[in-house]
Enzyme design. Structure first.
Site, PDB file in Angstrom:
ATOM      1  N   ARG A 269       0.844  -1.186   0.000  1.00  0.00           N
ATOM      2  CA  ARG A 269       0.000   0.000   0.000  1.00  0.00           C
ATOM      3  C   ARG A 269       0.886   1.245   0.000  1.00  0.00           C
ATOM      4  O   ARG A 269       1.916   1.306   0.662  1.00  0.00           O
ATOM      5  CB  ARG A 269      -0.925   0.018   1.221  1.00  0.00           C
ATOM      6  CG  ARG A 269      -2.097  -0.963   1.114  1.00  0.00           C
ATOM      7  CD  ARG A 269      -3.057  -0.552   0.009  1.00  0.00           C
ATOM      8  NE  ARG A 269      -4.229  -1.403  -0.106  1.00  0.00           N
ATOM      9  CZ  ARG A 269      -4.326  -2.445  -0.918  1.00  0.00           C
ATOM     10  NH1 ARG A 269      -3.279  -2.817  -1.648  1.00  0.00           N
ATOM     11  NH2 ARG A 269      -5.440  -3.147  -1.003  1.00  0.00           N
ATOM     12  N   GLU A 298      -3.424   7.681  -6.094  1.00  0.00           N
ATOM     13  CA  GLU A 298      -3.459   7.007  -7.392  1.00  0.00           C
ATOM     14  C   GLU A 298      -4.683   7.469  -8.172  1.00  0.00           C
ATOM     15  O   GLU A 298      -5.743   7.694  -7.571  1.00  0.00           O
ATOM     16  CB  GLU A 298      -3.499   5.483  -7.191  1.00  0.00           C
ATOM     17  CG  GLU A 298      -2.264   4.941  -6.493  1.00  0.00           C
ATOM     18  CD  GLU A 298      -2.320   3.434  -6.264  1.00  0.00           C
ATOM     19  OE1 GLU A 298      -3.327   2.805  -6.666  1.00  0.00           O
ATOM     20  OE2 GLU A 298      -1.374   2.882  -5.680  1.00  0.00           O
ATOM     21  N   HIS A 317       0.103  -0.123  -9.772  1.00  0.00           N
ATOM     22  CA  HIS A 317      -0.691  -0.954  -8.857  1.00  0.00           C
ATOM     23  C   HIS A 317      -1.210  -2.200  -9.580  1.00  0.00           C
ATOM     24  O   HIS A 317      -2.405  -2.504  -9.575  1.00  0.00           O
ATOM     25  CB  HIS A 317      -1.856  -0.157  -8.286  1.00  0.00           C
ATOM     26  CG  HIS A 317      -2.385  -0.714  -6.996  1.00  0.00           C
ATOM     27  ND1 HIS A 317      -2.972   0.057  -6.029  1.00  0.00           N
ATOM     28  CD2 HIS A 317      -2.419  -1.992  -6.512  1.00  0.00           C
ATOM     29  CE1 HIS A 317      -3.350  -0.688  -5.017  1.00  0.00           C
ATOM     30  NE2 HIS A 317      -3.029  -1.954  -5.278  1.00  0.00           N
TER      31      HIS A 317
END
Length: 368
Positions: A269, A298, A317
């Site tokens: 994370r 993001e 990601h």
């Protein structure tokens, strides 16, 4: 009932006993004598694989699929009469939950749930589940690949060739053999990463105050305090959930403790690392390189300073995404929805105290 929390391994535990709120499939799923009546599930992201959606339809469900990043108004309208939600990147806010009076379960297509208002879900009687182990192998492999790409300068060499620069000097590349790997968080992903390094004869140090000695030893690793791990490891890989305890677990002081030759990898994370401190540490040579798949905000801004640094690999990601893992994740997320609609607990229930709230779900299991 004591409220659960997440340990550094990303596992759920209650109070001091550290036990997982984990229901085996033989106990909770596919009970033949329990039928799910007609129901509606909103899927918040159109790229979620069909396998899980087909499972919901086979049980009589109406499945409404929205495009990823749909406007709030479209999501608000879709959930008005929904019984379940399969959520990926969407933020599940209190306002959204209040607009869904029939909603019984938010099933995360993934393992993180920081984008779900857990307190409101519990108050309203809505179960929150995660997809547990579905993408663990994918993330572990990706973390190791990021370590390898960074250590061998693969991305930089590729960029040079594409720019018509035939630079054969790769003298800063690092071998893995005999190096020390530091893993922060020995959960499902961290333990897999520890085993992946076995062919390289690397020493593995683990920081995880909740991991048992047996779990650490089974991976061929040694327990270490965080400061000792950072000062010793050649590679540091993060595998913990984002909680108040772990936010900025790698900050300015921690980066200052690392070897100047160290490589930092984060596939967990974004909020685990103080990104401003990381930029400074790289510019000042406090660590050598970083490979980052997750960021505090993001999508990553085009002018983010990490994207301007040559020793950094940035990806979007995607560590948990492979063909196989996306199928597994969609199926597990669907199974979790079906379990709750039957009145049973999903495989991993993030808010087990919801079992005491029967406002929306007629639970058939003992909440104790």
């Amino acid at each position: 009932m004591v409220a659960p929390s997440l340990n550094l391994s990303g596992q759920l535990h209650r109070g001091n006993d550290k036990s997982l709120h984990w229901i085996s499939r033989s106990e909770s799923l596919h009970k033949k004598d329990m039928n799910v009546s007609k129901f509606k599930v909103v899927v918040t992201d159109h790229i979620i694989r069909q396998d899980g959606l087909d499972l919901l339809r086979a049980e009589g469900g109406e499945v409404v699929v929205l495009r990823a990043h749909s406007p709030d108004e479209a999501l608000f309208e879709a959930v008005e009469d929904a019984d379940g939600m399969m959520a990926r990147s969407v933020t599940v806010t209190a306002r959204l939950l209040e607009l869904a009076p029939k909603l019984k379960v938010v099933s995360r297509h993934g393992v993180g749930y920081e984008n779900v208002d857990l307190q409101t879900c519990t108050r309203l009687g809505i179960a929150v589940s995660i997809s547990s182990d579905a993408n663990s192998q994918s993330v572990a492999e990706y973390a190791f690949a990021m370590m390898m790409a960074s250590a061998k300068n693969i991305v930089q060499s590729d960029r040079a060739v594409r720019a018509n620069v035939w630079a054969r000097d790769n003298s800063s590349a690092v071998e893995f053999h005999g190096q020390t790997l530091g893993i922060v968080g020995l959960g499902r992903i961290g333990s897999r990463l520890a085993r992946l390094r076995s062919g390289f004869e690397m020493t593995v140090l683990v920081y995880d105050p909740y991991a048992t000695d047996e779990a650490i030893e089974s991976c061929g690793a040694r327990r270490a305090e965080l400061d000792d791990l950072l000062e010793t490891a050649d590679f540091v890989s993060l595998h913990v959930p984002l909680t108040e305890e772990t936010r900025h677990i790698i900050g300015r002081d921690e980066l200052g403790r690392m070897k100047r030759s160290a490589i930092l990898v984060n596939t967990a994370r974004g909020g685990l690392i103080d990104e401003s401190a990381l930029v400074d540490a790289l510019n000042e040579g406090e660590i050598a390189r970083a490979a980052i798949d997750v960021f505090e905000e993001e999508p990553l801004a085009n002018d983010h300073p990490l994207t301007k640094l040559d020793p950094v690999i940035c990806t979007a990601h995607v560590a948990g995404q492979t063909q196989a893992s996306l199928v597994r994740t969609s199926i597990v997320a669907a199974e979790n929805i079906l379990a709750v609609l039957r009145g049973d607990a999903p495989e991993v229930l993030v808010n087990p105290e919801v079992l005491e709230n029967r406002n929306r779900v007629s639970w058939i299991i003992d909440p104790t």
